[in-house]
Write a protein that holds these residues in place. Sequence first.
Motif, PDB file in Angstrom:
ATOM      1  N   PHE A 257       0.866  -1.079  -0.035  1.00 19.28           N
ATOM      2  CA  PHE A 257      -0.218  -0.022  -0.073  1.00 19.28           C
ATOM      3  C   PHE A 257       0.792   1.240  -0.003  1.00 19.28           C
ATOM      4  O   PHE A 257       1.490   1.639   1.035  1.00 19.28           O
ATOM      5  CB  PHE A 257      -0.852   0.003   1.329  1.00 19.28           C
ATOM      6  CG  PHE A 257      -1.872   0.993   1.168  1.00 19.28           C
ATOM      7  CD1 PHE A 257      -3.032   1.032   0.377  1.00 19.28           C
ATOM      8  CD2 PHE A 257      -1.833   2.203   2.032  1.00 19.28           C
ATOM      9  CE1 PHE A 257      -4.257   1.849   0.284  1.00 19.28           C
ATOM     10  CE2 PHE A 257      -2.846   3.136   2.054  1.00 19.28           C
ATOM     11  CZ  PHE A 257      -4.003   2.968   1.343  1.00 19.28           C
ATOM     12  N   HIS A 258       1.062   1.788  -1.242  1.00 19.58           N
ATOM     13  CA  HIS A 258       2.059   3.044  -1.407  1.00 19.58           C
ATOM     14  C   HIS A 258       1.545   3.900  -2.593  1.00 19.58           C
ATOM     15  O   HIS A 258       0.994   3.455  -3.389  1.00 19.58           O
ATOM     16  CB  HIS A 258       3.279   2.323  -1.762  1.00 19.58           C
ATOM     17  CG  HIS A 258       4.469   3.403  -1.634  1.00 19.58           C
ATOM     18  ND1 HIS A 258       4.722   4.233  -2.806  1.00 19.58           N
ATOM     19  CD2 HIS A 258       5.518   3.905  -0.721  1.00 19.58           C
ATOM     20  CE1 HIS A 258       5.521   5.154  -2.479  1.00 19.58           C
ATOM     21  NE2 HIS A 258       6.027   4.785  -1.232  1.00 19.58           N
ATOM     22  N   PRO A 259       1.418   5.158  -2.123  1.00 22.58           N
ATOM     23  CA  PRO A 259       1.074   6.112  -3.163  1.00 22.58           C
ATOM     24  C   PRO A 259       1.515   5.968  -4.842  1.00 22.58           C
ATOM     25  O   PRO A 259       0.914   6.226  -5.895  1.00 22.58           O
ATOM     26  CB  PRO A 259       1.352   7.562  -2.636  1.00 22.58           C
ATOM     27  CG  PRO A 259       1.461   7.180  -1.199  1.00 22.58           C
ATOM     28  CD  PRO A 259       2.058   6.039  -1.009  1.00 22.58           C
ATOM     29  N   ASN A 260       2.752   5.748  -4.686  1.00 26.11           N
ATOM     30  CA  ASN A 260       3.475   5.540  -6.211  1.00 26.11           C
ATOM     31  C   ASN A 260       3.716   4.177  -6.764  1.00 26.11           C
ATOM     32  O   ASN A 260       4.362   3.894  -7.580  1.00 26.11           O
ATOM     33  CB  ASN A 260       4.912   6.123  -6.079  1.00 26.11           C
ATOM     34  CG  ASN A 260       4.823   7.593  -5.476  1.00 26.11           C
ATOM     35  OD1 ASN A 260       5.524   7.893  -4.509  1.00 26.11           O
ATOM     36  ND2 ASN A 260       4.341   8.620  -5.983  1.00 26.11           N
ATOM     37  N   ILE A 261       2.757   3.187  -6.132  1.00 21.22           N
ATOM     38  CA  ILE A 261       2.754   1.755  -6.565  1.00 21.22           C
ATOM     39  C   ILE A 261       1.386   1.388  -6.775  1.00 21.22           C
ATOM     40  O   ILE A 261       0.720   1.304  -5.883  1.00 21.22           O
ATOM     41  CB  ILE A 261       3.438   1.000  -5.520  1.00 21.22           C
ATOM     42  CG1 ILE A 261       5.172   1.321  -5.241  1.00 21.22           C
ATOM     43  CG2 ILE A 261       3.539  -0.654  -6.289  1.00 21.22           C
ATOM     44  CD1 ILE A 261       5.666   0.444  -4.248  1.00 21.22           C
TER      45      ILE A 261
ATOM     46  N   LEU B  49       0.150   6.790  -8.022  1.00 25.38           N
ATOM     47  CA  LEU B  49      -0.690   5.679  -9.044  1.00 25.38           C
ATOM     48  C   LEU B  49      -1.502   5.114  -8.190  1.00 25.38           C
ATOM     49  O   LEU B  49      -2.780   4.716  -8.983  1.00 25.38           O
ATOM     50  CB  LEU B  49       0.367   4.675  -9.350  1.00 25.38           C
ATOM     51  CG  LEU B  49       1.270   5.020 -10.615  1.00 25.38           C
ATOM     52  CD1 LEU B  49       2.401   3.682 -10.918  1.00 25.38           C
ATOM     53  CD2 LEU B  49       0.524   5.552 -11.880  1.00 25.38           C
ATOM     54  N   ASN B  50      -1.400   5.040  -6.887  1.00 30.46           N
ATOM     55  CA  ASN B  50      -2.616   4.660  -5.934  1.00 30.46           C
ATOM     56  C   ASN B  50      -3.141   5.774  -5.438  1.00 30.46           C
ATOM     57  O   ASN B  50      -2.688   6.409  -4.332  1.00 30.46           O
ATOM     58  CB  ASN B  50      -1.901   3.640  -4.935  1.00 30.46           C
ATOM     59  CG  ASN B  50      -3.129   3.114  -4.041  1.00 30.46           C
ATOM     60  OD1 ASN B  50      -4.029   3.510  -3.644  1.00 30.46           O
ATOM     61  ND2 ASN B  50      -2.709   1.726  -3.632  1.00 30.46           N
ATOM     62  N   GLU B  51      -4.346   6.176  -6.140  1.00 32.08           N
ATOM     63  CA  GLU B  51      -5.010   7.493  -5.483  1.00 32.08           C
ATOM     64  C   GLU B  51      -5.495   7.517  -4.062  1.00 32.08           C
ATOM     65  O   GLU B  51      -5.433   8.550  -3.209  1.00 32.08           O
ATOM     66  CB  GLU B  51      -6.151   7.878  -6.264  1.00 32.08           C
ATOM     67  CG  GLU B  51      -5.654   8.293  -7.767  1.00 32.08           C
ATOM     68  CD  GLU B  51      -6.801   8.735  -8.696  1.00 32.08           C
ATOM     69  OE1 GLU B  51      -7.926   8.870  -8.229  1.00 32.08           O
ATOM     70  OE2 GLU B  51      -6.703   9.115  -9.985  1.00 32.08           O
TER      71      GLU B  51
ATOM     72  N   LEU C  72      -2.591   9.619   2.487  1.00 36.75           N
ATOM     73  CA  LEU C  72      -0.941  10.216   2.941  1.00 36.75           C
ATOM     74  C   LEU C  72      -1.139  11.393   3.333  1.00 36.75           C
ATOM     75  O   LEU C  72      -0.406  11.966   4.351  1.00 36.75           O
ATOM     76  CB  LEU C  72      -0.291   9.904   2.017  1.00 36.75           C
ATOM     77  CG  LEU C  72       1.251  10.490   2.389  1.00 36.75           C
ATOM     78  CD1 LEU C  72       2.061   9.760   3.628  1.00 36.75           C
ATOM     79  CD2 LEU C  72       2.106  10.183   1.259  1.00 36.75           C
ATOM     80  N   LEU C  73      -1.827  12.321   2.409  1.00 30.10           N
ATOM     81  CA  LEU C  73      -1.948  13.983   2.681  1.00 30.10           C
ATOM     82  C   LEU C  73      -3.056  14.366   3.761  1.00 30.10           C
ATOM     83  O   LEU C  73      -2.777  15.086   4.541  1.00 30.10           O
ATOM     84  CB  LEU C  73      -2.276  14.418   1.373  1.00 30.10           C
ATOM     85  CG  LEU C  73      -1.295  14.359   0.368  1.00 30.10           C
ATOM     86  CD1 LEU C  73      -1.801  14.970  -0.955  1.00 30.10           C
ATOM     87  CD2 LEU C  73       0.091  15.099   0.653  1.00 30.10           C
TER      88      LEU C  73
ATOM     89  N   GLU D 145      -4.020   6.886   9.618  1.00 32.33           N
ATOM     90  CA  GLU D 145      -4.863   5.750   8.592  1.00 32.33           C
ATOM     91  C   GLU D 145      -4.053   5.172   7.478  1.00 32.33           C
ATOM     92  O   GLU D 145      -3.865   3.972   7.186  1.00 32.33           O
ATOM     93  CB  GLU D 145      -5.995   6.309   8.275  1.00 32.33           C
ATOM     94  CG  GLU D 145      -6.950   5.292   7.684  1.00 32.33           C
ATOM     95  CD  GLU D 145      -7.504   4.169   8.616  1.00 32.33           C
ATOM     96  OE1 GLU D 145      -7.858   3.261   7.851  1.00 32.33           O
ATOM     97  OE2 GLU D 145      -7.379   4.386   9.829  1.00 32.33           O
ATOM     98  N   TYR D 146      -3.263   6.003   7.005  1.00 37.00           N
ATOM     99  CA  TYR D 146      -2.402   5.432   5.869  1.00 37.00           C
ATOM    100  C   TYR D 146      -1.471   4.573   6.404  1.00 37.00           C
ATOM    101  O   TYR D 146      -1.215   3.514   5.936  1.00 37.00           O
ATOM    102  CB  TYR D 146      -1.641   6.591   5.032  1.00 37.00           C
ATOM    103  CG  TYR D 146      -0.607   6.373   4.414  1.00 37.00           C
ATOM    104  CD1 TYR D 146      -0.676   5.723   3.131  1.00 37.00           C
ATOM    105  CD2 TYR D 146       0.782   6.573   4.866  1.00 37.00           C
ATOM    106  CE1 TYR D 146       0.709   5.519   2.448  1.00 37.00           C
ATOM    107  CE2 TYR D 146       1.984   6.441   4.305  1.00 37.00           C
ATOM    108  CZ  TYR D 146       2.003   5.816   3.230  1.00 37.00           C
ATOM    109  OH  TYR D 146       3.088   5.449   2.580  1.00 37.00           O
ATOM    110  N   ALA D 147      -0.938   4.833   7.371  1.00 33.25           N
ATOM    111  CA  ALA D 147       0.109   4.067   8.166  1.00 33.25           C
ATOM    112  C   ALA D 147      -0.242   2.804   8.450  1.00 33.25           C
ATOM    113  O   ALA D 147       0.436   1.731   8.510  1.00 33.25           O
ATOM    114  CB  ALA D 147       0.852   4.810   9.358  1.00 33.25           C
TER     115      ALA D 147
END
Length: 258
Positions: free
Chosen positions: A83-87, A128-130, A136-137, A142-144
């Motif tokens: 679970f990562h924004p750029n993957i 890439l993962n909206e 994250l922003l 919750e993201y973590a």
Amino acid sequence: MATNENLPPNVIKQLAKELKNLDETPPEGIKVVVNDDDFSTIFADIEGPAGTPYENGIFRMKLLLSHDFPHSPPKGYFMTKIFHPNIATNGEICVNTLKKDWNPSLGLRHVLLVVRCLLIEPFPESALNEQAGKMLLENYEEYARLARLYTGVHALKPKPKSKTGAISESTTALNVDQTKVVPSSKVPLPAAPLAGSTASKAPGTNSQDQNAVAVLPTEAAVGAAAVQKKAAAAVPAVGKSQVDKKKMDARKKSLKRL
């Protein structure tokens, strides 16, 4: 996808050199898996950096080299769900090094280090993962939490490191006080082992256990020597008393004659 047959010889030579270097001196937290028959697919296991939601996880990724590599960048994919924004959910990696910032002079080591740094500092602006990017922003906690959940479920677990100091641990378990062990050089051991002695090494015992057991025959030898010394001292004492008694008897007989 390229193979060793259709890659230019100079590219194969350069890749072989790079892969050998990566194998001998791997980057921190990265282990490269090499297939000598096909340099077009490079696999790597990346350790989740400490202090990130990916800590205590190992993520497998691959780099696919095109037929005109290194003029065009490789394509990167995570094979382990993350679970990562750029993957992306299909594993595709979005990083400028593999796109607009690509330079033919960049090596595989640089690419792998950039990908691992991406786990430390994501770029939600080019997500890439909206869902991960927005979370994250707006709600990092919750993201973590979700990133840690994915790590715990999907990532490989690091192999436990082998224990060291087994001898000292064994000593502690046996409660052996090393300060009381008499050096063998100072106390002579018996020339031959005692019958039924436990000093002979038993299967599965280590050197520390052997030293502990070796104290037993040493103490026995000291005790035996002490007994022999007392016995030797007692012999002349008995003989002297017998001589004195004979002298007294002789004196008594002489007095009777008088």
